[in-house]
Design an enzyme around this catalytic site. Structure first.
Site, PDB file in Angstrom:
ATOM      1  N   LYS A  38      41.502  35.075  26.780  1.00 31.69           N
ATOM      2  CA  LYS A  38      39.973  35.440  27.235  1.00 31.69           C
ATOM      3  C   LYS A  38      40.157  36.491  28.237  1.00 31.69           C
ATOM      4  CE  LYS A  38      40.062  31.792  30.962  1.00 31.69           C
ATOM      5  NZ  LYS A  38      39.684  30.311  31.140  1.00 31.69           N
ATOM      6  N   ARG A 136      32.023  21.785  36.101  1.00 30.22           N
ATOM      7  CA  ARG A 136      31.456  22.963  35.687  1.00 30.22           C
ATOM      8  C   ARG A 136      30.711  22.925  34.486  1.00 30.22           C
ATOM      9  NH1 ARG A 136      36.383  27.573  34.807  1.00 30.22           N
ATOM     10  NH2 ARG A 136      36.833  26.411  32.921  1.00 30.22           N
ATOM     11  N   HIS A 165      39.316  19.664  31.904  1.00 31.25           N
ATOM     12  CA  HIS A 165      39.985  20.494  32.571  1.00 31.25           C
ATOM     13  C   HIS A 165      40.062  20.424  34.269  1.00 31.25           C
ATOM     14  CE1 HIS A 165      41.154  25.055  33.382  1.00 31.25           C
ATOM     15  NE2 HIS A 165      40.185  25.191  33.970  1.00 31.25           N
ATOM     16  N   ARG A 221      47.016  24.335  27.205  1.00 31.31           N
ATOM     17  CA  ARG A 221      46.316  25.681  27.359  1.00 31.31           C
ATOM     18  C   ARG A 221      46.725  26.607  28.254  1.00 31.31           C
ATOM     19  NH1 ARG A 221      42.346  21.597  27.869  1.00 31.31           N
ATOM     20  NH2 ARG A 221      41.740  22.502  29.939  1.00 31.31           N
ATOM     21  N   TYR A 265      36.635  57.416  53.507  1.00 29.91           N
ATOM     22  CA  TYR A 265      35.297  57.102  54.044  1.00 29.91           C
ATOM     23  C   TYR A 265      35.348  56.037  55.341  1.00 29.91           C
ATOM     24  CZ  TYR A 265      33.286  58.158  49.281  1.00 29.91           C
ATOM     25  OH  TYR A 265      33.371  59.054  48.299  1.00 29.91           O
ATOM     26  N   CYS A 312      38.673  54.199  47.713  1.00 32.85           N
ATOM     27  CA  CYS A 312      37.437  54.756  47.189  1.00 32.85           C
ATOM     28  C   CYS A 312      37.372  54.320  45.466  1.00 32.85           C
ATOM     29  CB  CYS A 312      37.560  56.364  46.848  1.00 32.85           C
ATOM     30  SG  CYS A 312      38.026  57.008  48.686  1.00 32.85           S
ATOM     31  N   ASP A 314      37.463  55.921  42.781  1.00 34.51           N
ATOM     32  CA  ASP A 314      38.677  56.648  41.931  1.00 34.51           C
ATOM     33  C   ASP A 314      39.845  57.050  42.522  1.00 34.51           C
ATOM     34  OD1 ASP A 314      36.133  56.628  39.912  1.00 34.51           O
ATOM     35  OD2 ASP A 314      35.596  58.186  41.350  1.00 34.51           O
TER      36      ASP A 314
HETATM   37  C1  LIG Z   1      40.996  29.783  31.398  1.00 35.25           C
HETATM   38  C2  LIG Z   1      41.044  28.376  30.985  1.00 35.25           C
HETATM   39  C3  LIG Z   1      42.430  28.047  31.071  1.00 35.25           C
HETATM   40  C4  LIG Z   1      43.629  28.620  31.481  1.00 35.25           C
HETATM   41  O1  LIG Z   1      43.924  28.508  32.534  1.00 35.25           O
HETATM   42  P1  LIG Z   1      45.251  29.106  33.378  1.00 35.25           P
HETATM   43  O2  LIG Z   1      45.255  28.458  34.708  1.00 35.25           O
HETATM   44  O3  LIG Z   1      44.982  30.303  33.362  1.00 35.25           O
HETATM   45  O4  LIG Z   1      46.381  28.762  32.814  1.00 35.25           O
HETATM   46  C5  LIG Z   1      42.747  26.667  30.312  1.00 35.25           C
HETATM   47  N1  LIG Z   1      41.614  25.807  29.892  1.00 35.25           N
HETATM   48  C6  LIG Z   1      40.290  26.295  30.088  1.00 35.25           C
HETATM   49  C7  LIG Z   1      39.223  25.392  29.755  1.00 35.25           C
HETATM   50  C8  LIG Z   1      40.191  27.641  30.558  1.00 35.25           C
HETATM   51  O5  LIG Z   1      38.850  28.039  30.606  1.00 35.25           O
END
Ligand SMILES: *Cc1c(COP(=O)(O)O)cnc(C)c1O
Length: 372
Positions: A38, A136, A165, A221, A265, A312, A314
């Site tokens: 992602k 979440r 998660h 994952r 700045y 800044c 850029d």
């Molecule tokens: C982003 C995400 C992950 C990956 O998490 P990492 O900490 O980058 O390994 C796994 N599961 C879900 C649902 C996520 O949103």
């Protein structure tokens, strides 16, 4: 693009392949491996990373949005792609079109997905997201079995798996982690009691993959770790990861300033003695967080130099140490190595009071990327 900007991100895809293999080595052979790509592969470029990860043995890809999935399909990637959250109901036709595995968190979405799939004489695979305490998204753990029962014989739908998660997987010995795992176990057991096969069970992100073998189940994952970045310092000595991203630039301008003169700045930095200041052509719109102003370093001439003045949009400036010769065009490293010196993504993240996940994503915003 027809011209070269003098700042760039370099991605070493061999590192990604190495990391995928090392992480796969931590989990049982029967456990599937999802490479999470992602957010344009955390700023590393989704298509090349996805191809590399699949080539190194990843079983499927994880994305956050339909657009991310479409980019992979447009590039000709035919492997399994899973959405990690439930998109709006209006995305159902696109899910079927792109042949995605969806995550389901509401009945309305599941019903629409099933109806549309059935109308096409197809079966849509989905994973039920169970919320065990992250709060979440997801069906609450105590409601998961009933939710699954309500969709059990719904035409056009096939429950391919269930997952949760973790909120605190990177903290060793954490009680909340244990509690999430227990709630997940209970939900799984109840789903079985309903006579429903939960399919592929998954829970582990990178941190849990590295630190918690008891959470591996049927699929892990991994996101951050496939890029060679550690989810937190708790995993530093647990696994040999190789960072895939370096950030480099060439000096665009060099000048001498007098004692007491300020830079950038607000003139937040002032020279305490006559000094040489070099400028680099990248800034916060390229991912150098403004909060890191006056706190970060760069490598030039093989040595560490202090970044000075506000970052800044850029451009940024750094002070050239006495005795070091710097000219326009000289190579500077913001993330990566030069000789024995090294600046990690974690170091920059700390200077910007954030995490490596965010700094990596930020470098994906505008800088040209080169694969090495
Ligand atoms: C982003 C995400 C992950 C990956 O998490 P990492 O900490 O980058 O390994 C796994 N599961 C879900 C649902 C996520 O949103």
């Amino acid at each position: 693009m027809g011209y070269e900007r003098y700042a760039r991100v370099e991605i070493d895809l061999d590192c990604v392949a190495h990391n995928v293999r090392v992480l796969k080595g931590l989990v049982p052979r029967r456990t599937a491996f999802m490479a999470v790509v992602k957010a344009d592969a955390y700023g590393h470029g989704a298509v090349p990373v996805a191809r590399t990860a699949l080539g190194a043995g990843a079983d499927r890809l994880g994305v956050a949005t339909i657009e991310e999935a479409a980019e992979l399909r447009d590039a000709g990637i035919t492997g399994t792609i899973q959405l990690l959250s439930e998109p709006p109901v209006s995305a159902v036709p696109a899910i079927l079109d792109l042949d995605l595995v969806s995550t389901v968190t509401t009945r309305e979405f599941a019903v629409e997905l099933g109806k549309r799939a059935a109308a096409l004489d197809r079966e849509a695979r989905y994973h039920l997201k169970i919320d065990t305490g992250m709060n979440r998204i997801g069906v609450r753990a105590e409601d998961a079995a009933e939710f699954a029962r309500g969709l059990k014989d719904f035409p056009g739908l096939r429950l391919e798996g269930v997952f949760t998660h973790f909120a605190t997987a990177e903290t060793p010995g954490d009680w909340d982690f244990e509690s999430q795992l227990q709630r997940f176990e209970a939900a799984r057991a109840q789903i079985r009691t309903e006579g429903i096969d939960p399919g592929m069970v998954g829970a582990a992100n990178s941190a849990a993959t590295i630190l918690h073998p008891e959470s591996h189940y049927d699929m892990v994952r991994c996101g951050i770790a496939i890029y060679g970045l550690h989810p937190w310092r708790s995993t530093y000595d647990k696994v040999d990861l190789r960072p895939a991203m370096s950030v480099k630039a060439q000096v665009s301008f060099v000048k001498r300033i007098g004692m007491g003169e300020g830079v950038s700045y607000g003139l937040t930095w002032r020279a305490s003695a006559p000094s040489t200041i070099a400028t680099l052509p990248l800034g916060y719109a390229d991912g150098v967080h403004r909060l890191a102003s006056n706190r970060m370093s760069v490598l030039c001439g093989g040595v560490r130099c202090d970044q000075v003045g506000r970052v800044c949009m850029d451009q940024i400036m750094f002070e050239v140490p006495r005795g070091v010769q710097v000219r326009p065009g000289d190579e500077v490293v913001l993330i990566g190595s030069m000789g024995d010196a090294r600046i990690t993504m974690d170091e920059l993240a700390e200077a910007a009071e954030t995490i490596n996940y965010e700094t990596a994503c930020a470098f994906g915003m505008r800088l040209p990327r080169r694969y090495v």
